[in-house]
Scaffold this active site. Structure first.
Site, PDB file in Angstrom:
ATOM      1  N   GLU A  45      -4.784   5.940   6.892  1.00 43.72           N
ATOM      2  CA  GLU A  45      -5.243   4.871   6.009  1.00 43.72           C
ATOM      3  C   GLU A  45      -6.449   4.170   6.639  1.00 43.72           C
ATOM      4  OE1 GLU A  45      -3.238   0.854   4.026  1.00 43.72           O
ATOM      5  OE2 GLU A  45      -2.460   1.654   5.917  1.00 43.72           O
ATOM      6  N   LYS A 116      -4.368   1.974  -3.838  1.00 41.03           N
ATOM      7  CA  LYS A 116      -3.027   1.646  -3.363  1.00 41.03           C
ATOM      8  C   LYS A 116      -2.322   0.739  -4.370  1.00 41.03           C
ATOM      9  CE  LYS A 116      -0.782  -0.297   0.788  1.00 41.03           C
ATOM     10  NZ  LYS A 116      -1.066  -0.883   2.123  1.00 41.03           N
ATOM     11  N   CYS A 150       0.469   4.071   2.709  1.00 38.29           N
ATOM     12  CA  CYS A 150       1.240   3.193   3.587  1.00 38.29           C
ATOM     13  C   CYS A 150       2.448   2.552   2.911  1.00 38.29           C
ATOM     14  CB  CYS A 150       0.305   2.136   4.177  1.00 38.29           C
ATOM     15  SG  CYS A 150       0.902   1.405   5.727  1.00 38.29           S
TER      16      CYS A 150
END
Length: 266
Positions: A45, A116, A150
């Site tokens: 990331e 995300k 994540c």
């Protein structure tokens, strides 16, 4: 037509927080050392900056780029030169909003992006970034691949593999040592419940708040077993993913066929 194995390489990169030039240079130096049979390289990331958040949004904006900026242009050039796909995430600026944006760049120039979905509120990521609404999905060399970023991996509904829509789930992260046992467990859980390969790539280094990252990264097979081979000299983890074995297991143990149907509502 038989789908060939997919040769993946995971790079638990040591990130220098806020030093984009140095981090991109790390990738430039890495590329010639990769195994020549590699099909896909997965980076952590925010590989070019580290996980950047701040009470001052404009401070983070200094590191942001559009999809046509230096970071993605460099990745596209490397993918073409070395004939492999490259995946990761970066800080994107779009319409004045900032995003933690996942990318999947193919050697032929095809590019896929998604932002995300689940922002890490405990660290204030939601104060700096806007959330996405779509999970990255791509078909590459006969494999259906999904990608998350994540904190997304903590949410099984978002990761759910409905009717085997993906064969491989990529998870890229900056996941600190105090919570790394959860990261390792979640990779296994997502692989088992979704009957798919999972590639989890974490970073190394120390962030601007003093949190340390140990690079915990692994390839997990569809039974929840680690199957990556770490190259000691470079720390790269290699694995050849077997499509036929995956499909054989799905046919023999079709838990996916009994999964609940659902609709995600905002």
């Amino acid at each position: 037509m038989t789908t060939k194995p997919l040769n993946v390489a995971l790079f638990p990169q040591t990130i220098k927080w806020g030093d984009k030039a140095a981090n991109i240079d790390t990738i430039l130096q890495l590329m010639p050392t990769l195994h020549p049979d590699t099909d896909l390289l997965v980076l952590p990331e925010m590989f070019s900056t580290g996980f950047m958040i701040s009470k001052d949004k404009e401070e983070v904006r200094k590191y942001a780029e559009r999809n046509t900026g230096k970071t993605i242009d460099t990745i596209k050039a490397l993918a073409k030169t070395y004939g492999i796909a490259i995946a990761g995430s970066f800080i994107a600026d779009s319409g004045g909003l900032l995003y933690n944006r996942a990318f999947f760049i193919e050697p032929n120039g095809e590019e896929t992006f998604a932002d995300k979905k689940h922002l890490f509120t405990m660290a204030g990521e939601d104060k700096t970034f806007s959330k996405g609404s779509d999970r990255l999905m791509v078909r590459y060399r006969g494999w259906n691949i999904a990608m998350i970023v994540c904190y997304d991996i903590r949410f099984p509904v978002w990761c759910r593999n409905r009717s085997n829509e993906y064969d491989l789930l990529l998870a890229v992260a900056n996941w600190p040592i105090p919570r790394v046992s959860a990261w390792n467990s979640l990779l296994v859980a997502r692989a088992i419940e979704n009957e798919a390969y999972v590639c989890g790539v974490n970073c190394k280094g120390t962030d601007t708040n003093g949190f340390e990252y140990d690079g915990a990264s692994e390839v997990i097979d569809f039974k929840g077993k680690p199957c990556g081979i770490r190259q000691e000299s470079s720390d790269i983890i290699y694995c050849s993913l077997d499509y036929d074995k995956l499909q054989s297991f799905r046919n023999k143990f079709p838990a996916w066929a009994d999964a609940d149907n659902f609709i995600i509502k905002e």
